[in-house]
Design a protein around this motif. Structure first.
Motif, PDB file in Angstrom:
ATOM      1  N   ASN A  10       0.812  -1.214   0.000  1.00  0.00           N
ATOM      2  CA  ASN A  10       0.000   0.000   0.000  1.00  0.00           C
ATOM      3  C   ASN A  10       0.842   1.259   0.000  1.00  0.00           C
ATOM      4  O   ASN A  10       0.437   2.273  -0.567  1.00  0.00           O
ATOM      5  CB  ASN A  10      -0.940   0.018   1.210  1.00  0.00           C
ATOM      6  N   TYR A  11       2.005   1.210   0.633  1.00  0.00           N
ATOM      7  CA  TYR A  11       2.762   2.432   0.878  1.00  0.00           C
ATOM      8  C   TYR A  11       4.148   2.489   0.219  1.00  0.00           C
ATOM      9  O   TYR A  11       4.679   3.579   0.013  1.00  0.00           O
ATOM     10  CB  TYR A  11       2.989   2.613   2.382  1.00  0.00           C
ATOM     11  N   SER A  12       4.773   1.357  -0.051  1.00  0.00           N
ATOM     12  CA  SER A  12       6.199   1.361  -0.403  1.00  0.00           C
ATOM     13  C   SER A  12       6.420   1.638  -1.883  1.00  0.00           C
ATOM     14  O   SER A  12       6.412   0.728  -2.722  1.00  0.00           O
ATOM     15  CB  SER A  12       6.848   0.030  -0.018  1.00  0.00           C
ATOM     16  N   SER A  13       6.654   2.903  -2.183  1.00  0.00           N
ATOM     17  CA  SER A  13       6.835   3.310  -3.582  1.00  0.00           C
ATOM     18  C   SER A  13       8.085   2.685  -4.192  1.00  0.00           C
ATOM     19  O   SER A  13       8.075   2.266  -5.350  1.00  0.00           O
ATOM     20  CB  SER A  13       6.916   4.836  -3.675  1.00  0.00           C
ATOM     21  N   TRP A  14       9.150   2.583  -3.417  1.00  0.00           N
ATOM     22  CA  TRP A  14      10.384   2.019  -3.965  1.00  0.00           C
ATOM     23  C   TRP A  14      10.208   0.548  -4.292  1.00  0.00           C
ATOM     24  O   TRP A  14      10.765   0.038  -5.263  1.00  0.00           O
ATOM     25  CB  TRP A  14      11.531   2.222  -2.960  1.00  0.00           C
ATOM     26  N   SER A  15       9.402  -0.165  -3.491  1.00  0.00           N
ATOM     27  CA  SER A  15       9.174  -1.589  -3.735  1.00  0.00           C
ATOM     28  C   SER A  15       8.364  -1.832  -5.001  1.00  0.00           C
ATOM     29  O   SER A  15       8.558  -2.836  -5.698  1.00  0.00           O
ATOM     30  CB  SER A  15       8.442  -2.208  -2.541  1.00  0.00           C
ATOM     31  N   LEU A  16       7.418  -0.926  -5.280  1.00  0.00           N
ATOM     32  CA  LEU A  16       6.569  -1.094  -6.464  1.00  0.00           C
ATOM     33  C   LEU A  16       7.389  -1.155  -7.744  1.00  0.00           C
ATOM     34  O   LEU A  16       7.052  -1.902  -8.672  1.00  0.00           O
ATOM     35  CB  LEU A  16       5.559   0.059  -6.530  1.00  0.00           C
ATOM     36  N   ARG A  17       8.461  -0.410  -7.817  1.00  0.00           N
ATOM     37  CA  ARG A  17       9.195  -0.251  -9.081  1.00  0.00           C
ATOM     38  C   ARG A  17       9.723  -1.577  -9.639  1.00  0.00           C
ATOM     39  O   ARG A  17       9.366  -1.953 -10.755  1.00  0.00           O
ATOM     40  CB  ARG A  17      10.311   0.776  -8.893  1.00  0.00           C
ATOM     41  N   PRO A  18      10.565  -2.302  -8.907  1.00  0.00           N
ATOM     42  CA  PRO A  18      11.036  -3.570  -9.492  1.00  0.00           C
ATOM     43  C   PRO A  18       9.933  -4.612  -9.586  1.00  0.00           C
ATOM     44  O   PRO A  18       9.924  -5.415 -10.532  1.00  0.00           O
ATOM     45  CB  PRO A  18      12.155  -4.010  -8.546  1.00  0.00           C
ATOM     46  N   TRP A  19       8.994  -4.607  -8.632  1.00  0.00           N
ATOM     47  CA  TRP A  19       7.937  -5.618  -8.646  1.00  0.00           C
ATOM     48  C   TRP A  19       7.109  -5.513  -9.916  1.00  0.00           C
ATOM     49  O   TRP A  19       6.851  -6.514 -10.583  1.00  0.00           O
ATOM     50  CB  TRP A  19       7.042  -5.469  -7.411  1.00  0.00           C
ATOM     51  N   ILE A  20       6.666  -4.305 -10.276  1.00  0.00           N
ATOM     52  CA  ILE A  20       5.785  -4.172 -11.446  1.00  0.00           C
ATOM     53  C   ILE A  20       6.540  -4.513 -12.725  1.00  0.00           C
ATOM     54  O   ILE A  20       5.971  -5.115 -13.651  1.00  0.00           O
ATOM     55  CB  ILE A  20       5.146  -2.766 -11.514  1.00  0.00           C
ATOM     56  N   ALA A  21       7.838  -4.190 -12.777  1.00  0.00           N
ATOM     57  CA  ALA A  21       8.629  -4.537 -13.962  1.00  0.00           C
ATOM     58  C   ALA A  21       8.774  -6.049 -14.099  1.00  0.00           C
ATOM     59  O   ALA A  21       8.602  -6.606 -15.192  1.00  0.00           O
ATOM     60  CB  ALA A  21      10.008  -3.875 -13.880  1.00  0.00           C
TER      61      ALA A  21
END
Length: 216
Positions: A10-21
């Motif tokens: 819900n909150y971790s913007s840095w985590s979203l980056r590699p995960w979505i890629a």
């Protein structure tokens, strides 16, 4: 097997980056969410990362931390993902705007923390955050105009640059921040990704609440 250590979806913007890629590319990987700012969180993350921060990618004996470094590693390790544009001018531009995102826009980040549960509720922007919004919208418009042929993303096909800007798309949505026509179309394309929708659903369903990211 790749393993990606994440903070709260819900909150971790840095985590979203590699995960979505990685998810959009169809790579097989395990993810482990460590809720941030809970008792013992830092100690759990330090088990994987020397910085005590997320995200962290475990690839065999290799440990890669920092979102942009993970994206570069994935691009090198799995060239079929084509995470960077193949054309030199587009690739150079994609790397530049990705680095700008990595290092910049602190006023917007602070004023509008990522919160996937918050949808369409505006917040008055500070002048500094508004300047960040204008620059981001200009980046989106320029990338789409110069390099966006062949697809709906910044460089046509989905790239590492889109992964880097995904948390900002989330902020624009959460805080009802207006973008120009090119930016609006780009945001719609990002939100239509199955990977985006999967991440958002998981984030909304999380039980944890970080008060610092719950702003009026």
């Amino acid at each position: 097997m790749l393993k990606l250590i994440l903070g709260n979806k819900n909150y971790s913007s840095w985590s979203l980056r590699p995960w979505i890629a990685m998810r959009h590319a169809g790579l097989a990987f395990e993810d482990e969410v460590i809720p941030l700012y809970e008792p013992g969180s830092r100690e759990r993350i330090l088990h994987y990362s020397p910085t005590g921060k997320v995200p962290v990618l475990i690839d065999g004996e290799m440990v890669i931390w920092e979102s942009l470094a993970i994206l570069d590693h994935i691009a090198d390790r799995f060239p079929q993902t084509q995470l960077w544009p193949s054309e030199p001018k587009a690739r150079a531009h994609a790397r530049a705007v990705s680095a700008e995102m990595h290092a910049g826009f602190a006023p917007l980040r602070r004023h509008c923390p990522m919160n996937m549960r918050r949808v369409g509720r505006p917040r008055a922007l500070t002048p500094e955050a508004e300047a960040d919004v204008q620059r981001i919208d200009a980046i989106w418009s320029e990338c789409r105009a110069r390099f966006g042929q062949g697809g709906p993303f910044l460089f046509g096909a989905f790239s590492a640059a889109d992964a880097m800007y995904a948390p900002v798309v989330s902020r624009f949505v959460s805080y009802a921040i207006k973008a120009g026509p090119a930016g609006q179309a780009y945001m719609a394309a990002m939100q239509a990704l199955p990977a985006w929708q999967e991440w958002q659903a998981a984030g909304v369903a999380e039980p944890w609440v970080m008060p610092g990211n719950e702003v009026d």
